[in-house]
Design an enzyme around this catalytic site. Structure first.
Site, short mmCIF file in Angstrom:
data_model
loop_
_atom_site.label_atom_id
_atom_site.label_comp_id
_atom_site.label_asym_id
_atom_site.label_seq_id
_atom_site.Cartn_x
_atom_site.Cartn_y
_atom_site.Cartn_z
N ALA A 9 -11.02 55.73 46.19
CA ALA A 9 -10.79 54.65 45.20
C ALA A 9 -12.01 53.62 45.02
O ALA A 9 -12.96 53.95 45.88
CB ALA A 9 -9.70 53.58 45.88
N SER A 10 -12.23 53.29 43.98
CA SER A 10 -13.45 52.39 43.57
C SER A 10 -13.93 51.22 44.46
O SER A 10 -14.91 50.97 44.66
CB SER A 10 -13.38 52.07 42.19
OG SER A 10 -13.32 53.17 41.31
N THR A 11 -12.80 50.35 44.87
CA THR A 11 -12.90 48.99 45.54
C THR A 11 -12.17 49.05 46.83
O THR A 11 -11.45 49.67 47.15
CB THR A 11 -12.75 47.90 44.60
OG1 THR A 11 -11.21 47.90 44.45
CG2 THR A 11 -13.17 48.03 43.44
#
Length: 207
Positions: A9-11
């Protein structure tokens, strides 16, 4: 067949392990079991992804790299994507993505004749490149729209920027000051190593 699942996931605010059960079910439906999971919160547009490279370092020829979607593996620029593709190919790892049905043949490759196997591999490689390019375009489009929105908000005097997670920052600072490594802090707080590195860098900045 040794299956290694990669979840990204990006964050830190997103749950990187969200798709874990979907990958488990996918493998079980085809008579296989996932041997190991590699989970991280890092941008798909960056090659700075420790868990992905740990997976590839652990992998052997014929292993499967299982992902939910191609964009979990790459939102990279073309040069960076090619670097990653070369590394994957050099390791002899087979990429299987839930959103790329042609890749599913890897689970029954032993039953395919050599010609069919080569054809499926070529088709899968081409589609993988196409989906990686689409994922990058989506990333660039979203970044452009975001920049346009920020510019308009600034013009209207309404842009305040992203608020820092002060509680997380305080915990990271405390653990770093206690002598713990960046990776250990990330593990304890379940955040990305990038976030810890950013806090550590800010601590060394002159006031």
């Amino acid at each position: 067949m040794f299956i290694r699942a990669y979840l990204r996931a990006s964050t830190d605010q997103q749950d990187a392990s969200r798709a874990k059960q979907s990958l488990i079910d996918f493998a079980q439906e085809r008579g296989h079991r996932i041997a190991s999971f590699y989970v991280e919160n890092e941008s798909g547009a960056s090659l700075q992804r420790p868990e992905l490279f740990r997976l590839l370092d652990d992998a052997h020829e014929g292993d499967v790299l299982l992902i939910e979607q191609v964009d979990r593996l790459s939102r990279l620029s073309e040069p960076d994507w090619q670097k990653l593709r070369v590394l994957i190919a050099s390791k002899g790892v087979v990429v299987v993505a839930l959103d790329l049905p042609t890749s599913w043949a890897a689970f029954s490759a032993s039953s395919a004749d050599p010609f069919t196997g080569r054809m499926l591999s070529a088709i899968n490689s081409m589609l993988l490149d196409m989906l990686a390019a689409v994922a990058r375009k989506d990333y660039d489009d979203r970044r452009r729209r975001q920049a346009q929105g920020i510019a308009k908000a600034k013009e209207a005097g309404a842009y305040k920027g992203r608020k820092q997670d002060e509680a997380l920052r305080a915990k990271i600072t405390e653990l770093l000051n206690d002598g713990k490594s960046i990776r250990k802090v990330a593990e304890l707080l379940e955040c990305s190593t990038t976030t810890v590195q950013r806090v550590k860098a800010s601590l060394s900045e002159p006031l």
